[in-house]
Scaffold this motif. Structure first.
Motif, PDB file in Angstrom:
ATOM      1  N   ALA A   1      53.153 -41.788 -13.821  1.00  0.00           N
ATOM      2  CA  ALA A   1      52.937 -42.517 -14.781  1.00  0.00           C
ATOM      3  C   ALA A   1      53.758 -44.185 -15.781  1.00  0.00           C
ATOM      4  CB  ALA A   1      54.365 -42.073 -15.983  1.00  0.00           C
ATOM      5  N   ASP A   2      52.548 -44.630 -15.916  1.00  0.00           N
ATOM      6  CA  ASP A   2      53.154 -45.937 -16.140  1.00  0.00           C
ATOM      7  C   ASP A   2      53.683 -45.924 -17.867  1.00  0.00           C
ATOM      8  OD1 ASP A   2      52.542 -46.578 -14.256  1.00  0.00           O
ATOM      9  OD2 ASP A   2      49.841 -47.511 -14.730  1.00  0.00           O
ATOM     10  N   ILE A   3      55.041 -47.432 -17.427  1.00  0.00           N
ATOM     11  CA  ILE A   3      55.860 -46.869 -18.825  1.00  0.00           C
ATOM     12  C   ILE A   3      55.904 -48.388 -19.254  1.00  0.00           C
ATOM     13  CG2 ILE A   3      57.931 -46.298 -19.665  1.00  0.00           C
ATOM     14  CD1 ILE A   3      57.888 -44.181 -17.886  1.00  0.00           C
TER      15      ILE A   3
ATOM     16  N   GLY B   1      40.798 -48.965 -13.757  1.00  0.00           N
ATOM     17  CA  GLY B   1      42.271 -49.000 -13.255  1.00  0.00           C
ATOM     18  C   GLY B   1      42.663 -47.916 -12.012  1.00  0.00           C
ATOM     19  N   HIS B   2      43.943 -48.114 -11.606  1.00  0.00           N
ATOM     20  CA  HIS B   2      44.204 -47.858 -11.521  1.00  0.00           C
ATOM     21  C   HIS B   2      43.843 -46.951 -10.205  1.00  0.00           C
ATOM     22  CE1 HIS B   2      47.398 -47.167 -14.536  1.00  0.00           C
ATOM     23  NE2 HIS B   2      46.208 -47.226 -14.828  1.00  0.00           N
ATOM     24  N   ALA B   3      44.340 -46.598  -8.396  1.00  0.00           N
ATOM     25  CA  ALA B   3      43.873 -46.416  -7.945  1.00  0.00           C
ATOM     26  C   ALA B   3      44.606 -44.850  -7.293  1.00  0.00           C
ATOM     27  CB  ALA B   3      43.578 -46.490  -6.204  1.00  0.00           C
ATOM     28  N   SER B   4      45.982 -44.552  -7.823  1.00  0.00           N
ATOM     29  CA  SER B   4      46.365 -43.238  -7.760  1.00  0.00           C
ATOM     30  C   SER B   4      46.765 -42.933  -8.944  1.00  0.00           C
ATOM     31  CB  SER B   4      48.254 -43.596  -7.536  1.00  0.00           C
ATOM     32  OG  SER B   4      49.051 -44.629  -7.946  1.00  0.00           O
ATOM     33  N   HIS B   5      48.040 -42.070  -9.093  1.00  0.00           N
ATOM     34  CA  HIS B   5      48.104 -41.357 -10.706  1.00  0.00           C
ATOM     35  C   HIS B   5      46.833 -40.247 -10.382  1.00  0.00           C
ATOM     36  CE1 HIS B   5      49.950 -44.052 -14.047  1.00  0.00           C
ATOM     37  NE2 HIS B   5      49.789 -44.617 -12.441  1.00  0.00           N
ATOM     38  N   GLN B   6      46.339 -39.616  -9.890  1.00  0.00           N
ATOM     39  CA  GLN B   6      45.163 -38.208  -9.141  1.00  0.00           C
ATOM     40  C   GLN B   6      45.507 -37.028  -9.331  1.00  0.00           C
ATOM     41  OE1 GLN B   6      42.235 -39.272  -6.037  1.00  0.00           O
ATOM     42  NE2 GLN B   6      42.632 -41.547  -6.732  1.00  0.00           N
TER      43      GLN B   6
ATOM     44  N   TYR C   1      54.386 -56.197 -16.515  1.00  0.00           N
ATOM     45  CA  TYR C   1      54.463 -55.151 -18.599  1.00  0.00           C
ATOM     46  C   TYR C   1      55.215 -53.607 -18.356  1.00  0.00           C
ATOM     47  CZ  TYR C   1      49.770 -52.781 -18.367  1.00  0.00           C
ATOM     48  OH  TYR C   1      48.834 -51.830 -18.181  1.00  0.00           O
ATOM     49  N   HIS C   2      54.667 -53.096 -17.020  1.00  0.00           N
ATOM     50  CA  HIS C   2      54.976 -52.124 -16.864  1.00  0.00           C
ATOM     51  C   HIS C   2      55.782 -51.473 -15.721  1.00  0.00           C
ATOM     52  CE1 HIS C   2      50.906 -51.725 -14.450  1.00  0.00           C
ATOM     53  NE2 HIS C   2      51.479 -50.186 -14.173  1.00  0.00           N
ATOM     54  N   PHE C   3      56.452 -50.050 -15.694  1.00  0.00           N
ATOM     55  CA  PHE C   3      56.434 -49.845 -14.805  1.00  0.00           C
ATOM     56  C   PHE C   3      55.955 -48.439 -14.454  1.00  0.00           C
ATOM     57  CE2 PHE C   3      60.176 -46.359 -15.395  1.00  0.00           C
ATOM     58  CZ  PHE C   3      60.303 -46.633 -16.478  1.00  0.00           C
ATOM     59  N   HIS C   4      56.253 -48.120 -12.870  1.00  0.00           N
ATOM     60  CA  HIS C   4      55.380 -47.060 -12.836  1.00  0.00           C
ATOM     61  C   HIS C   4      56.273 -46.103 -12.315  1.00  0.00           C
ATOM     62  CE1 HIS C   4      51.615 -45.443  -9.918  1.00  0.00           C
ATOM     63  NE2 HIS C   4      52.541 -44.645  -9.846  1.00  0.00           N
ATOM     64  N   MET C   5      55.939 -44.899 -12.383  1.00  0.00           N
ATOM     65  CA  MET C   5      56.656 -44.079 -11.965  1.00  0.00           C
ATOM     66  C   MET C   5      56.668 -43.339 -11.075  1.00  0.00           C
ATOM     67  SD  MET C   5      59.773 -42.112 -14.260  1.00  0.00           S
ATOM     68  CE  MET C   5      58.765 -40.835 -15.242  1.00  0.00           C
TER      69      MET C   5
HETATM   70 ZN    ZN Z   1      50.951 -46.242 -12.806  1.00  0.00          ZN
END
Ligand code: ZN
Length: 360
Positions: A136-138, A126-131, A226-230
């Motif tokens: 956060a994914d909601i 998954g994800h390139a970011s979130h590092q 299905y989610h948003f990324h904050m």
């Molecule tokens: Zn995300």
């Protein structure tokens, strides 16, 4: 927040991390060629140190992470086995705040997807970011009335809100409560961007009346159906955190959005088997401090670093103080391999990237 009131300790932390880096390098524990995702993906607990992000959202790591509790009065953590409910204390506090505020707005509660790994860094999947603990994914599915079991959190499907062919929101599923939830998240000063599917952005552009200023923060991107990324901005006490570009001043409902409804962004990836950035990223590609972040001792227990509203976990994390000052270290200037050019914070218009798959 206790940690934010300690700017005078920053040089000491940096110094301590420098020492740890030297120790780790001398011991050969971490080599620059090692794949970063293997090392960061193996960490079960955060590094004990004041909260600090190093590098960029898609190329970095962090210390002082705290865990979002599995359950709260108005949230539940999804896919718990991934162990990605870690973030900068400011991020975890904001998720809890959004859960409370959203409930007051009429949303039953939040289902929380991935935040970060305990020490951030690239992930195995998954994800390139979130590092760096600031993403956060909601889910766009409201929390069910009945508490979800562990098994349900692992397997329950999210609701796809967008038609895959037309890229428009499924009218039968979208509600004013979805709009209110996104507006609430965008209302926080800390939040710099919210990534949503272009269909969702279009829905907001077409229907929001009155104050539209918050639409500036709502950014269209592949996936996110299905989610948003904050995403929140770099926090105080993180001089090595690289800020992202500011979003343009307008509501983003004009030409840039229209591009998403052309054929170009959806062309099949010409080279679907090419390795992803996270597969190529070595320790040399991350800020140098990330070697020290990996080498730092584990938090004493999960409980000690599980966030309690009011900052109890943050206090526990801050107790262990670095001792000796040493020379400052600078961030590594390692250059990424050419194939890993997907690191832009926003898509390069005209260069399609593979669509991230839901459930990944
Ligand atoms: Zn995300």
């Amino acid at each position: 927040m206790t940690l934010r009131s300690l700017p005078d300790r920053r040089p000491f932390l940096t110094a301590a991390l420098a020492l740890l880096t030297l120790t780790a390098l001398a011991a050969g524990a971490i080599s620059a060629e090692q794949r970063a995702k293997d090392l960061f993906g193996a960490k079960k607990l955060p590094a004990v140190a004041p909260a600090q992000s190093f590098g960029f959202y898609s190329k970095g790591c962090f210390t002082g992470g705290v865990a979002l509790p599995m359950d709260g009065p108005s949230w539940e953590v999804m896919r718990p086995s991934r162990n990605r409910r870690w973030g900068h204390p400011a991020m975890i506090a904001l998720i809890e705040k959004l859960a409370r505020d959203a409930r007051a707005d009429g949303w039953p509660g939040l289902l929380i997807g991935d935040v970060s790994q305990p020490r951030g860094g690239p992930m195995m999947t998954g994800h390139a970011s979130h590092q760096i603990g600031l993403d956060a994914d909601i889910w766009l599915t409201p929390m069910p009335r009945r508490p979800l079991t562990f098994a349900e959190r692992e397997t329950m499907s999210a609701t796809l809100m967008v038609d895959e062919k037309t890229h428009l929101v499924k009218e039968a599923l979208w509600t004013p409560a979805h709009t209110r939830l996104l507006k609430r998240a965008a209302s926080y000063a800390e939040v710099e961007r919210i990534l949503v599917n272009p269909g969702i952005k279009k829905k907001l552009c077409d229907t929001v009346t009155g104050d539209r200023s918050w639409l500036r923060k709502i950014r269209p991107f592949w996936g996110h159906d299905y989610h948003f990324h904050m995403r929140i901005g770099c926090q105080p006490g993180s001089p090595g955190c690289k800020a992202q570009e500011a979003t343009p001043d307008d509501d983003g409902c004009g030409k840039p959005l229209a591009w998403w409804f052309t054929e170009e962004p959806w062309r099949p990836n010409k080279n679907p088997d090419a390795p992803k950035a996270r597969d190529l990223m070595t320790m040399a590609n991350l800020p140098r401090e990330c070697q020290a972040v990996l080498a730092a001792p584990d938090a004493p227990s999960l409980e000690a670093v599980t966030y309690q509203s009011g900052g109890a976990a943050a206090v526990a994390a801050a107790k262990q103080e670095p001792t000796e000052p040493a020379e400052m270290i600078s961030s590594g200037n390692a250059v990424l391999p050419a194939a890993a050019s997907a690191f832009a914070p926003t898509p390069k218009i005209g260069i399609p990237v593979p669509r991230p798959r839901p459930g990944n």
